[in-house]
Design a protein around this motif. Structure first.
Motif, PDB file in Angstrom:
ATOM      1  N   UNK A  55       2.469 -14.808  -1.032  1.00 30.81           N
ATOM      2  CA  UNK A  55       3.850 -15.258  -1.184  1.00 30.81           C
ATOM      3  C   UNK A  55       4.114 -15.994  -2.498  1.00 30.81           C
ATOM      4  N   UNK A  56       3.127 -16.702  -3.020  1.00 36.01           N
ATOM      5  CA  UNK A  56       3.326 -17.456  -4.254  1.00 36.01           C
ATOM      6  C   UNK A  56       3.181 -16.594  -5.502  1.00 36.01           C
ATOM      7  N   UNK A  98       8.798  -7.133  -5.691  1.00 36.37           N
ATOM      8  CA  UNK A  98       7.352  -7.007  -5.845  1.00 36.37           C
ATOM      9  C   UNK A  98       7.058  -5.553  -6.209  1.00 36.37           C
ATOM     10  N   UNK A  99       6.406  -5.355  -7.346  1.00 35.68           N
ATOM     11  CA  UNK A  99       6.067  -4.018  -7.822  1.00 35.68           C
ATOM     12  C   UNK A  99       4.559  -3.943  -8.022  1.00 35.68           C
ATOM     13  N   UNK A 100       3.947  -2.933  -7.403  1.00 36.86           N
ATOM     14  CA  UNK A 100       2.507  -2.710  -7.543  1.00 36.86           C
ATOM     15  C   UNK A 100       2.263  -1.316  -8.062  1.00 36.86           C
ATOM     16  N   UNK A 101       1.264  -1.171  -8.933  1.00 36.58           N
ATOM     17  CA  UNK A 101       0.836   0.156  -9.351  1.00 36.58           C
ATOM     18  C   UNK A 101      -0.144   0.705  -8.328  1.00 36.58           C
ATOM     19  N   UNK A 102      -0.068   2.002  -8.128  1.00 40.82           N
ATOM     20  CA  UNK A 102      -0.969   2.664  -7.187  1.00 40.82           C
ATOM     21  C   UNK A 102      -0.984   4.151  -7.458  1.00 40.82           C
ATOM     22  N   UNK A 143       0.973 -11.103  -5.559  1.00 46.12           N
ATOM     23  CA  UNK A 143      -0.122 -10.165  -5.809  1.00 46.12           C
ATOM     24  C   UNK A 143      -0.700  -9.674  -4.494  1.00 46.12           C
ATOM     25  N   UNK A 144      -1.542  -8.664  -4.608  1.00 47.96           N
ATOM     26  CA  UNK A 144      -2.168  -8.039  -3.443  1.00 47.96           C
ATOM     27  C   UNK A 144      -3.257  -8.947  -2.876  1.00 47.96           C
ATOM     28  N   UNK A 145      -3.257  -9.085  -1.567  1.00 46.52           N
ATOM     29  CA  UNK A 145      -4.338  -9.783  -0.868  1.00 46.52           C
ATOM     30  C   UNK A 145      -4.974  -8.768   0.071  1.00 46.52           C
TER      31      UNK A 145
END
Length: 143
Positions: free
Chosen positions: A136-137, A4-8, A140-142
């Motif tokens: 989980x599916x 899981x990769x998120x930009x921040x 994405x961010x919740x």
């Protein structure tokens, strides 16, 4: 499960504080965009020292960390602003993150991150402080 990769962003401590107090707008904050590998097995966020260029954290204390390398390693615990974008708006928190103090540890962290094309590790404390989780599916961010 795929990574899981998120930009921040990582944000200068004083600027993050001023932003949270409403004294500074987002566009005027000193910050660096980063790609985080979301690691729910990591307690703290790990930021390589080169990402701090031009940003000033609040240095707290030197700590020993087990698990990043084969032996306990030295890190600096600092307060720094961490932000994730939710619906186009930055969600910002100031909390403790780890900065490697040893060159071999920094290289080890870089080698671990390289296959994922990311800059830093986003740990559970950051996720908790930002009040976010992973769907989980969709991964994405919740909020």
């Amino acid at each position: 499960m795929r990574p899981v990769v998120w930009k921040g962003w990582i944000i200068d401590y004083e600027d993050a504080l001023a932003f949270l107090r409403g004294e500074k707008n987002w566009d005027s904050t000193k910050r660096r965009e980063v790609r985080f590998l979301v690691d729910t097995g990591a307690l703290r966020t790990i930021i390589p020292s080169w990402l701090l260029e031009g940003l000033k954290p609040l240095y707290l204390k030197e700590v020993s960390v087990q698990g990043v390398c084969d032996k306990p390693s030295r890190f600096m615990l600092v307060h720094l602003g961490i932000a994730i974008s939710i619906d186009g708006k930055p969600l910002v928190s100031i909390h403790g993150v780890l900065i490697p103090l040893e060159e071999d540890v920094e290289k080890s962290v870089a080698r671990a991150l390289e296959p994922y094309n990311v800059d830093a590790i986003l740990g559970l404390i950051s996720m908790d402080e930002l009040h976010i989780t992973i769907d989980e599916k969709t991964q994405k961010i919740v909020a």
